[in-house]
Design a protein around this motif. Structure first.
Motif, PDB file in Angstrom:
ATOM      1  N   PRO A  28       0.824  -1.222   0.000  1.00  0.00           N
ATOM      2  CA  PRO A  28       0.000   0.000   0.000  1.00  0.00           C
ATOM      3  C   PRO A  28       0.850   1.260   0.000  1.00  0.00           C
ATOM      4  CG  PRO A  28      -0.846  -1.598   1.573  1.00  0.00           C
ATOM      5  CD  PRO A  28       0.461  -2.147   1.073  1.00  0.00           C
ATOM      6  N   ALA A  29       0.368   2.298  -0.677  1.00  0.00           N
ATOM      7  CA  ALA A  29       1.157   3.513  -0.886  1.00  0.00           C
ATOM      8  C   ALA A  29       1.613   4.141   0.424  1.00  0.00           C
ATOM      9  CB  ALA A  29       0.341   4.521  -1.706  1.00  0.00           C
ATOM     10  N   ARG A  30       0.734   4.236   1.396  1.00  0.00           N
ATOM     11  CA  ARG A  30       1.103   4.900   2.646  1.00  0.00           C
ATOM     12  C   ARG A  30       2.204   4.133   3.375  1.00  0.00           C
ATOM     13  NH1 ARG A  30      -3.636   7.048   6.412  1.00  0.00           N
ATOM     14  NH2 ARG A  30      -3.867   8.282   4.494  1.00  0.00           N
ATOM     15  N   GLU A  31       2.085   2.810   3.417  1.00  0.00           N
ATOM     16  CA  GLU A  31       3.098   1.997   4.098  1.00  0.00           C
ATOM     17  C   GLU A  31       4.421   2.035   3.336  1.00  0.00           C
ATOM     18  OE1 GLU A  31       1.710  -1.931   4.950  1.00  0.00           O
ATOM     19  OE2 GLU A  31      -0.282  -1.224   5.559  1.00  0.00           O
TER      20      GLU A  31
ATOM     21  N   LYS B 127       3.492   6.168  -6.167  1.00  0.00           N
ATOM     22  CA  LYS B 127       3.176   5.970  -4.753  1.00  0.00           C
ATOM     23  C   LYS B 127       4.057   6.825  -3.843  1.00  0.00           C
ATOM     24  CE  LYS B 127       1.395   1.221  -5.006  1.00  0.00           C
ATOM     25  NZ  LYS B 127       1.571  -0.183  -4.542  1.00  0.00           N
TER      26      LYS B 127
ATOM     27  N   ARG C 169      10.795   6.651   3.599  1.00  0.00           N
ATOM     28  CA  ARG C 169      11.306   7.785   4.375  1.00  0.00           C
ATOM     29  C   ARG C 169      12.466   7.376   5.285  1.00  0.00           C
ATOM     30  NH1 ARG C 169       5.640   8.907   4.818  1.00  0.00           N
ATOM     31  NH2 ARG C 169       5.061  10.803   3.639  1.00  0.00           N
TER      32      ARG C 169
ATOM     33  N   ALA D 162       5.494   4.479   1.476  1.00  0.00           N
ATOM     34  CA  ALA D 162       6.082   5.797   1.715  1.00  0.00           C
ATOM     35  C   ALA D 162       6.762   5.870   3.077  1.00  0.00           C
ATOM     36  CB  ALA D 162       5.004   6.876   1.603  1.00  0.00           C
ATOM     37  N   ASP D 163       6.153   5.276   4.086  1.00  0.00           N
ATOM     38  CA  ASP D 163       6.761   5.262   5.419  1.00  0.00           C
ATOM     39  C   ASP D 163       8.083   4.505   5.407  1.00  0.00           C
ATOM     40  OD1 ASP D 163       4.692   6.732   6.496  1.00  0.00           O
ATOM     41  OD2 ASP D 163       3.599   4.989   7.258  1.00  0.00           O
TER      42      ASP D 163
END
Length: 285
Positions: A44-47, A73, A53, A49-50
């Motif tokens: 998933p995109a949010r995970e 993403k 980072r 991205a985390d």
């Protein structure tokens, strides 16, 4: 770029060769004092991205489609991307699947160039309300639906009415995406270092405008009165359009950071991938 101490490996989904190579890359990095972790491009995109980072570099193992999908993403994430090619064309992926070690040695030695490439932000409005939005690394296309008939799209650039275009659709592309669908629709090739957008009608009928290169700050608005159009993002995500829908497209202030070995690889890659058909190049001083 700064010294690399951590790399996130992102593999093409359910691709055995990419997953196997990721294991070898992780071992190689460990032997060189670099931490790594591996995830699937389907994360998933949010995970994703985390995870990105927390890394200094994101290394994508897949083809151009995987590279673009991961880049979309990670829109707005200030971490450079590097690709190992497992696809057919390999225009965006910098390293070879059979010989990736020299490229990673250059990366760890700080000998790679970082380019900031244009990303798109898009928004779909229905009855004046936003019903969907997202990002694109290659292109945003307003095109016809399942029935093969001309799609009328009214085009605005920075509020200026460009007229009603009757065609198979309209492509808004980044320089990265200019070598894809936009090129097949006779749009211009744009160097990835150029800060610009392209606007290309697809097989226009009768009156239209030629493919255009626009300033990166341009704001593009596409309106369709047809009941069966479609919105396609990077050739990977699609949404049906209703009569009266509006698609707004602009560049994203934070671009996509992409790693490259040298400044000249873009032109060589155009020749190697068949985008430019010439005789053998002559070396010049």
């Amino acid at each position: 770029m700064q010294s690399v101490t951590s790399i996130l490996l992102v593999t093409k989904t359910r691709h055995a060769a990419a997953e196997s190579t990721a294991v070898s890359v992780a071992r190689w990095l460990e032997a060189h004092g670099v931490a790594s972790s591996t995830v699937s491009a389907a994360h998933p995109a949010r995970e994703l991205a985390d995870r990105a980072r927390a890394a200094d570099v994101v290394l994508i193992l897949g083809g151009d489609g995987t590279f673009v999908g991961v880049g979309r993403k990670l829109a707005g994430i200030d971490v450079p991307l590097l690709g190992i090619n497992f696809g057919q064309v390999g225009f965006l992926t910098e390293l070879s699947a059979d010989d990736w070690q020299p490229g990673l040695e250059r990366l760890l030695a700080g000998k790679m160039i970082t380019r900031t490439c244009v990303l798109l932000a898009w928004e779909l409005l229905r009855d004046g309300k936003t019903v969907a939005e997202g990002h694109a690394a290659n292109d945003v296309v307003v095109g016809r639906g399942a029935i093969a008939r001309v799609l009328p799209v009214r085009v605005f650039v920075d509020g200026e009415d460009m007229g009603l275009v009757r065609s198979d659709g309209v492509i808004v592309s980044t320089p990265l995406g200019s070598s894809g669908y936009a090129l097949s629709a006779h749009g211009p090739l744009v160097h990835p270092d150029v800060r610009a957008l392209t606007l290309t009608p697809i097989s226009p009928f009768f009156k239209s405008f030629p493919p255009m290169t626009l300033p990166v700050e341009a704001r593009i608005r596409l309106e369709t009165a047809a009941p069966d159009g479609s919105l396609t993002v990077d050739g990977q995500e699609g949404l049906p359009l209703c009569a009266g829908d509006v698609v707004r497209v602009r560049s994203l202030e934070a671009g996509l950071r992409v790693l490259s070995r040298t400044t000249g690889t873009y032109y060589r890659r155009l020749r190697e991938r068949g985008f430019i058909q010439t005789d053998e190049p002559t070396e010049r001083p």
